[in-house]
Motif scaffolding. Sequence first.
Motif, PDB file in Angstrom:
ATOM      1  N   SER A  77     -25.647 -26.220  13.838  1.00 47.87           N
ATOM      2  CA  SER A  77     -26.405 -25.354  14.732  1.00 47.87           C
ATOM      3  C   SER A  77     -25.822 -23.949  14.692  1.00 47.87           C
ATOM      4  O   SER A  77     -24.644 -23.750  14.361  1.00 47.87           O
ATOM      5  N   VAL A  78     -26.667 -22.968  15.021  1.00 47.43           N
ATOM      6  CA  VAL A  78     -26.204 -21.584  15.114  1.00 47.43           C
ATOM      7  C   VAL A  78     -25.456 -21.427  16.438  1.00 47.43           C
ATOM      8  O   VAL A  78     -25.964 -21.789  17.498  1.00 47.43           O
ATOM      9  N   ARG A  79     -24.245 -20.932  16.358  1.00 48.58           N
ATOM     10  CA  ARG A  79     -23.384 -20.841  17.533  1.00 48.58           C
ATOM     11  C   ARG A  79     -23.912 -19.818  18.547  1.00 48.58           C
ATOM     12  O   ARG A  79     -24.381 -18.739  18.155  1.00 48.58           O
ATOM     13  N   PRO A  80     -23.837 -20.119  19.845  1.00 43.26           N
ATOM     14  CA  PRO A  80     -24.221 -19.131  20.871  1.00 43.26           C
ATOM     15  C   PRO A  80     -23.344 -17.890  20.762  1.00 43.26           C
ATOM     16  O   PRO A  80     -22.185 -17.964  20.332  1.00 43.26           O
ATOM     17  N   PHE A  81     -23.882 -16.750  21.167  1.00 38.67           N
ATOM     18  CA  PHE A  81     -23.117 -15.518  21.129  1.00 38.67           C
ATOM     19  C   PHE A  81     -21.942 -15.582  22.106  1.00 38.67           C
ATOM     20  O   PHE A  81     -22.085 -16.054  23.232  1.00 38.67           O
ATOM     21  N   ASP A  82     -20.795 -15.086  21.674  1.00 38.65           N
ATOM     22  CA  ASP A  82     -19.603 -15.004  22.513  1.00 38.65           C
ATOM     23  C   ASP A  82     -19.510 -13.568  23.031  1.00 38.65           C
ATOM     24  O   ASP A  82     -18.940 -12.689  22.387  1.00 38.65           O
ATOM     25  N   PHE A  83     -20.065 -13.327  24.221  1.00 40.34           N
ATOM     26  CA  PHE A  83     -20.153 -11.965  24.729  1.00 40.34           C
ATOM     27  C   PHE A  83     -18.786 -11.385  25.083  1.00 40.34           C
ATOM     28  O   PHE A  83     -18.581 -10.168  24.981  1.00 40.34           O
ATOM     29  N   GLU A  84     -17.852 -12.227  25.490  1.00 37.28           N
ATOM     30  CA  GLU A  84     -16.506 -11.725  25.778  1.00 37.28           C
ATOM     31  C   GLU A  84     -15.857 -11.204  24.496  1.00 37.28           C
ATOM     32  O   GLU A  84     -15.225 -10.142  24.490  1.00 37.28           O
ATOM     33  N   LEU A  85     -16.036 -11.931  23.392  1.00 38.69           N
ATOM     34  CA  LEU A  85     -15.511 -11.480  22.106  1.00 38.69           C
ATOM     35  C   LEU A  85     -16.140 -10.155  21.699  1.00 38.69           C
ATOM     36  O   LEU A  85     -15.455  -9.241  21.232  1.00 38.69           O
ATOM     37  N   PHE A  86     -17.449 -10.031  21.885  1.00 36.66           N
ATOM     38  CA  PHE A  86     -18.117  -8.770  21.538  1.00 36.66           C
ATOM     39  C   PHE A  86     -17.550  -7.614  22.359  1.00 36.66           C
ATOM     40  O   PHE A  86     -17.375  -6.505  21.851  1.00 36.66           O
ATOM     41  N   ASP A  87     -17.254  -7.858  23.645  1.00 40.94           N
ATOM     42  CA  ASP A  87     -16.639  -6.813  24.471  1.00 40.94           C
ATOM     43  C   ASP A  87     -15.320  -6.349  23.857  1.00 40.94           C
ATOM     44  O   ASP A  87     -15.046  -5.145  23.776  1.00 40.94           O
TER      45      ASP A  87
END
Length: 239
Positions: A77-87
């Motif tokens: 599956s395509v992994r959900p976005f990690d918004f903390e990592l993007f920050d």
Amino acid sequence: MRAVAAGRRKTSPATLADGVYARLKEELFDFRLIPGDRFSETEVAERLGVSRTPVREALFRLQHEGYLDVHFRSGWSVRPFDFELFDYLYDLRTVLEGAAIDRLCNKDLPQGRLDSPALLALKDIWLVAKSARLNDGKRLAELDEAFHRELVLAAGNPEMARVHLEVTERIRIVRQLDFTQPLRVEKTYDEHAQVLRAILKRKPEEARALMGTHIAASAAEVRKITLHRLYAARRIHPA
């Protein structure tokens, strides 16, 4: 004999895996595959016309890079976005690009060249009249990356440029969503022009502040990403 040998030559597994990897990554970045999508190795192999071996190698490579999850006996599956990592990555971009601006505007550092052809070429892209601005989202995403990349490269620190390139690669998938919205396209043109003018005038404080605001705005847009926007992007980039 040479002709026969050439005819028997086959594409190596490594080359096939590289091709599958590139194709799947393109599909991720074009939102033809979005978070939550599930698929099997067999499905990918049949769709791309290759065996499962190069597919498996490519999938594990994408898993290692954080794009996919593997599920025991139930495929991928395509992994959900990690918004903390993007920050964190956007914060790192701010630090790196701010440091690059300081080097570019420092007359005592010959490594930072304001007269480099690549940097001057940015003027022809971003310092244009509104009527000359592009509206092709995919092309603008590429030009946006190039703008930031060339600024860091022009600063003359190869290690800084290497780390910046790694950060750029890791946020590319969400950064492109900026260019599915007309308002963000206009703001990108305006903000790039302001940053570039400040750099060319050797005003580091002003350029750094403008760049920080510009990157913060992009980071804020990432936080607004919803499944609805991802499905809308998929319609814009059909398979």
